[in-house]
Design a protein around this motif. Structure first.
Motif, short mmCIF file in Angstrom:
data_model
loop_
_atom_site.label_atom_id
_atom_site.label_comp_id
_atom_site.label_asym_id
_atom_site.label_seq_id
_atom_site.Cartn_x
_atom_site.Cartn_y
_atom_site.Cartn_z
N ALA A 1 57.61 79.14 76.16
CA ALA A 1 56.26 78.63 76.35
C ALA A 1 56.10 77.32 75.57
O ALA A 1 56.91 76.98 74.71
CB ALA A 1 55.24 79.66 75.87
N ASP A 2 55.04 76.59 75.87
CA ASP A 2 54.80 75.30 75.21
C ASP A 2 53.96 75.42 73.95
O ASP A 2 53.73 74.42 73.27
CB ASP A 2 54.10 74.34 76.19
N SER A 3 53.48 76.62 73.64
CA SER A 3 52.62 76.78 72.47
C SER A 3 53.00 78.04 71.72
O SER A 3 53.63 78.96 72.27
CB SER A 3 51.15 76.85 72.89
N VAL A 4 52.60 78.11 70.45
CA VAL A 4 52.86 79.30 69.64
C VAL A 4 52.11 80.50 70.21
O VAL A 4 52.68 81.59 70.36
CB VAL A 4 52.44 79.04 68.17
N GLU A 5 50.86 80.30 70.53
CA GLU A 5 50.07 81.39 71.10
C GLU A 5 50.68 81.89 72.41
O GLU A 5 50.78 83.10 72.63
CB GLU A 5 48.63 80.92 71.34
N GLY A 6 51.10 80.98 73.25
CA GLY A 6 51.69 81.36 74.53
C GLY A 6 52.99 82.12 74.34
O GLY A 6 53.27 83.08 75.07
N GLU A 7 53.80 81.72 73.37
CA GLU A 7 55.08 82.39 73.13
C GLU A 7 54.87 83.81 72.63
O GLU A 7 55.54 84.75 73.08
CB GLU A 7 55.90 81.60 72.11
#
Length: 213
Positions: A93-99
């Motif tokens: 993912a492109d973000s920490v939250e998304g990952e």
């Protein structure tokens, strides 16, 4: 004396299955063990029940696994191997939250598939040290993937440099088991609400990992 006991079923008047090689017989016993353990619990399950479900001679359970306890550990080991090879994990993912969110959702789906299996083995973590150690492997094994992804995000400056990512990965793995197994089987919360918990956890943890402005 029968040279091929794996061709026998429990009772003489029952039909005999087609010839199975050793690995196929072991796989059939493992699958039957999980099924019988799931339906009856480990204590109530018997090797006779497992053999009947597998359509094989009861003596093969002792020959291949050393008995019911050995079969339990073998089934758990097979699950760990399957989990390590599990495909379908999403791209980065492109973000920490998304990952964090996609890891938790991936495990959420996986634990639903394995819900009955896990019901069998989780109680043994309370009373058996060997099984407890292997269950810890199950809980935290998947965290290796999210840890690798978070390390890449930290290198990109999206996670504060002093964050202990190993601890973060273990926390995410433990939270996955809590939401997607314990709350799923131990409460009346529906799947939609459990996914809301996943979203909120991912959002809150990502904020805590963000670099200081």
């Amino acid at each position: 004396m029968n040279q091929h006991p794996e061709l026998e079923v429990g009772a003489e008047d029952e039909p005999r299955p087609r010839r199975r090689d050793k690995e196929a017989s072991k796989k059939a016993i493992l699958e039957a063990g999980v099924e019988v353990f799931s339906l009856h619990g480990y204590d109530a399950a018997t090797t006779k029940m497992i053999a009947a479900t597998a359509g094989l001679n009861e003596q093969l359970i002792t020959r291949y696994f050393g008995g019911k306890a050995g079969l339990l550990l073998a089934a758990l080991s097979a699950y760990i191997d399957e989990e390590a090879q599990n495909e379908g994990y999403p791209d980065a993912a492109d973000s920490v939250e998304g990952e964090i969110r996609q890891f938790l959702l991936h495990r959420h789906r996986r634990l639903l598939e394995l819900q009955d299996f896990m019901k069998v083995f989780m109680p043994f973590s309370m009373r058996d040290g060997d099984i407890r150690g292997q269950l810890e492997t199950i809980v935290f094994k998947g965290a290796e993937r999210v840890l690798e992804r978070l390390t890449d995000l930290q290198a990109r400056g999206l996670i504060r440099a002093d964050a202990n990512l190993e601890a973060v990965g273990l926390a995410i793995g433990g939270q996955s088991m809590h939401i997607s197994f314990h709350l799923r089987v131990g409460t009346t919360l529906d799947d939609r609400y459990l996914r809301t918990l996943i979203d909120e956890f991912a959002r809150t943890l990502a904020r805590g990992l963000a670099p200081t402005p």
